[in-house]
Design an enzyme around this catalytic site. Structure first.
Site, PDB file in Angstrom:
ATOM      1  N   HIS A 131      -1.982  -6.373  -1.673  1.00  0.00           N
ATOM      2  CA  HIS A 131      -1.353  -7.625  -1.100  1.00  0.00           C
ATOM      3  C   HIS A 131      -2.169  -8.239  -0.158  1.00  0.00           C
ATOM      4  CE1 HIS A 131       1.428  -9.576   1.599  1.00  0.00           C
ATOM      5  NE2 HIS A 131       2.517  -9.360   0.815  1.00  0.00           N
ATOM      6  N   ASP A 208      -1.378   1.192   3.206  1.00  0.00           N
ATOM      7  CA  ASP A 208      -0.390   0.282   3.242  1.00  0.00           C
ATOM      8  C   ASP A 208       0.745   0.610   2.700  1.00  0.00           C
ATOM      9  OD1 ASP A 208       1.360  -1.978   2.993  1.00  0.00           O
ATOM     10  OD2 ASP A 208      -0.074  -3.395   1.977  1.00  0.00           O
ATOM     11  N   GLN A 211       5.560  -1.077   0.763  1.00  0.00           N
ATOM     12  CA  GLN A 211       6.473  -0.895  -0.632  1.00  0.00           C
ATOM     13  C   GLN A 211       7.001   0.630  -0.694  1.00  0.00           C
ATOM     14  OE1 GLN A 211       7.996  -3.360  -1.928  1.00  0.00           O
ATOM     15  NE2 GLN A 211       7.034  -5.054  -1.205  1.00  0.00           N
ATOM     16  N   LYS A 234      11.687  -4.321   5.084  1.00  0.00           N
ATOM     17  CA  LYS A 234      11.878  -3.921   3.890  1.00  0.00           C
ATOM     18  C   LYS A 234      12.393  -2.441   3.877  1.00  0.00           C
ATOM     19  CE  LYS A 234       7.486  -5.976   2.573  1.00  0.00           C
ATOM     20  NZ  LYS A 234       7.649  -7.316   1.685  1.00  0.00           N
ATOM     21  N   CYS A 372       1.906 -12.696  -3.342  1.00  0.00           N
ATOM     22  CA  CYS A 372       0.550 -12.473  -2.346  1.00  0.00           C
ATOM     23  C   CYS A 372      -0.178 -11.492  -2.834  1.00  0.00           C
ATOM     24  CB  CYS A 372       1.252 -11.913  -0.814  1.00  0.00           C
ATOM     25  SG  CYS A 372       2.260 -13.239   0.104  1.00  0.00           S
TER      26      CYS A 372
HETATM   27  N1  PMP Z   1       1.597  -5.092   2.168  1.00  0.00           N
HETATM   28  C1  PMP Z   1       2.507  -4.958   1.003  1.00  0.00           C
HETATM   29  C2  PMP Z   1       2.243  -4.142  -0.349  1.00  0.00           C
HETATM   30  C3  PMP Z   1       3.823  -5.790   0.772  1.00  0.00           C
HETATM   31  O1  PMP Z   1       4.537  -5.736  -0.096  1.00  0.00           O
HETATM   32  C4  PMP Z   1       3.921  -6.503   1.808  1.00  0.00           C
HETATM   33  C5  PMP Z   1       5.162  -7.543   1.906  1.00  0.00           C
HETATM   34  N2  PMP Z   1       5.490  -8.499   0.743  1.00  0.00           N
HETATM   35  C6  PMP Z   1       3.069  -6.746   2.949  1.00  0.00           C
HETATM   36  C7  PMP Z   1       1.990  -5.746   2.968  1.00  0.00           C
HETATM   37  C8  PMP Z   1       3.114  -7.596   4.166  1.00  0.00           C
HETATM   38  O2  PMP Z   1       4.497  -7.170   4.805  1.00  0.00           O
HETATM   39  P1  PMP Z   1       4.711  -8.137   6.078  1.00  0.00           P
HETATM   40  O3  PMP Z   1       5.128  -9.646   5.501  1.00  0.00           O
HETATM   41  O4  PMP Z   1       6.123  -7.613   6.431  1.00  0.00           O
HETATM   42  O5  PMP Z   1       3.901  -8.086   7.258  1.00  0.00           O
END
Ligand code: PMP
Length: 414
Positions: A131, A208, A211, A234, A372
């Site tokens: 991401h 990270d 997910q 999430k 993203c």
């Molecule tokens: N890493 C991953 C794998 C994600 O899916 C996301 C959210 N789509 C993020 C980071 C960023 O999370 P946040 O917007 O809650 O900071």
């Protein structure tokens, strides 16, 4: 700790759905079919009520006051920290830093861990399926320090090439930062193995987990990583709150990231001394209600049972995959053998954004776009995908509704 319900007992999904008020609403005259959990999941009533109760009865600033409300607020806030510690099996609450979410957690590490110690020519290893939140902060610290980003390739299924990864680890590698689960492809990465290979060489690791934590049990000590980041929203908790887990010894070695209240012990104009962990990394008034709500979200998923959640979602993934493959012209992007409960796909001749709009008219909420993860889109040579991402409250009937709506979209646009 809430008792883990029997592993063999299936989820009573209809009962669970009644705990989530939003799931009973209508969208465009149809029952909501919410399949955008990867972007943000919904909250159970218990979380909504915990935040409300906090504001109605206990709100005050934390850590500073001797009066009753401040002590109550502090107790609830620190109680939430302990719940989060237990949830990921961290050794100590000193290792649980409350942040805004995964993005902020990774920025904190890149700046407080990376910036003071990275030298020109040092390397940070990430993978192709990250991401943007696990790409851009590293690029920024590379620009600031002269370090270099190295990217482990993936194959056409969306599986990370472990041989290439191993070959990339060298004397200049300082950090390995990888997703636990890809938000764009669903791939579950073998993070235990990835972390072990880095640790053998004395390289720091960040996972990270944005997910991963909603879908499977995560034990940071078993994974062995130095940092683990995730977001509350999430995980059926509030927005604007998340967790950075950091191994105590590593956090201790880091300077503060932001300066201000709560992160200090003493301040004079000549010199400031910093607070102990984890407060050193929590400058300013935190998202108190958010942390309390997240603690209750963790209680909720634990009362359902992470193993039962994982099993139900696997069933949903299998069912969705087989049903979607019956749609003519549909290609699934991301076919790794180990996947979490999301499916990215494209439909011949239909732009994902148009698809998203038509599905919305049928009450079906999915995400369309680059998620993203633009490098992933480039790799598969698509501008965007449609993504259905499931939570434990989703049902086979909702997947049928998705497939029906895709049929309508094909007739209109295909
Ligand atoms: N890493 C991953 C794998 C994600 O899916 C996301 C959210 N789509 C993020 C980071 C960023 O999370 P946040 O917007 O809650 O900071």
């Amino acid at each position: 700790m809430a008792a883990e319900p029997g592993i063999l007992a299936p989820l009573d999904v209809e009962r669970i759905r009644r705990d989530f008020p939003i799931l009973s609403r209508q969208v465009r005259g149809r029952p909501l079919v919410y399949l955008d959990n990867g972007a943000s999941a919904q909250r159970p009533r218990a979380v909504i009520e915990a935040e409300r109760d906090y504001y109605e009865r206990h709100h005050s600033n934390v850590h500073r006051g001797v009066h009753t409300l401040s002590q109550e607020a502090t107790g609830l806030f620190e109680g939430a920290r302990e719940k989060l510690r237990r949830f990921i099996n961290a050794a100590s609450t000193k290792e649980i830093v409350f942040v805004r979410g995964t993005t902020e957690a990774i920025n904190l590490v890149s700046q407080a861990w990376g910036r003071p110690r990275l030298q020109p020519g040092d390397e940070i290893v990430i993978t192709w399926l990250e991401h943007h939140a696990n790409i851009v902060p590293w690029q920024q610290v590379c620009e600031q320090t002269g370090a270099r980003l190295r990217v482990v390739p993936i194959d056409r299924r969306g599986v990370v090439d472990l041989d290439a990864y191993r070959a990339m680890l060298g004397p200049r590698t300082r950090m390995v930062a990888v997703a636990h689960v890809s938000n764009a492809l669903g791939t579950v990465l073998p993070v235990r193995e990835i972390v072990a290979m880095a640790r053998e060489r004395g390289i720091a690791t960040l996972v990270d987990g944005a997910q991963a934590v909603p879908h499977q049990r995560v034990d940071v000590r078993d994974l062995g990583c130095d940092f683990y980041a995730f977001s509350g929203h999430k995980l059926f908790g509030p927005t604007g709150i998340g967790v950075l887990y950091g191994r105590e010894r590593v956090l201790e070695s880091m300077p503060p990231w932001q300066g201000g209240g709560d992160m200090i012990l003493t301040v004079s104009f000549e010199r400031t001394t910093y607070n102990t962990l984890p407060f050193r990394f929590e400058a300013g008034t935190p998202n108190i209600a958010g942390a309390i709500g997240l603690g209750v979200a963790v209680d909720y998923v634990e009362s359902v049972g992470m193993e039962r959640i994982a099993r139900h979602e696997h069933d949903l993934l299998d069912y969705a995959t087989s049903r979607l493959l019956t749609v003519p012209g549909l290609t699934i992007i991301g076919t790794a053998p180990e996947k979490a409960s999301l499916v990215s796909f494209v439909l011949d001749g239909v732009h994902p954004h148009d698809l998203g709009t038509i599905l919305d008219a049928e009450g079906v909420a999915i995400r369309t776009g680059h998620h993203c993860a633009m490098p992933v889109m480039d790799f598969f040579d698509v501008p965007a995908t449609a993504r259905a991402s499931f939570a434990f409250y989703n049902t086979h009937a909702e997947i049928d509704a998705l497939v029906r709506a895709l049929g309508i979209a094909r007739e209109m646009l295909g």
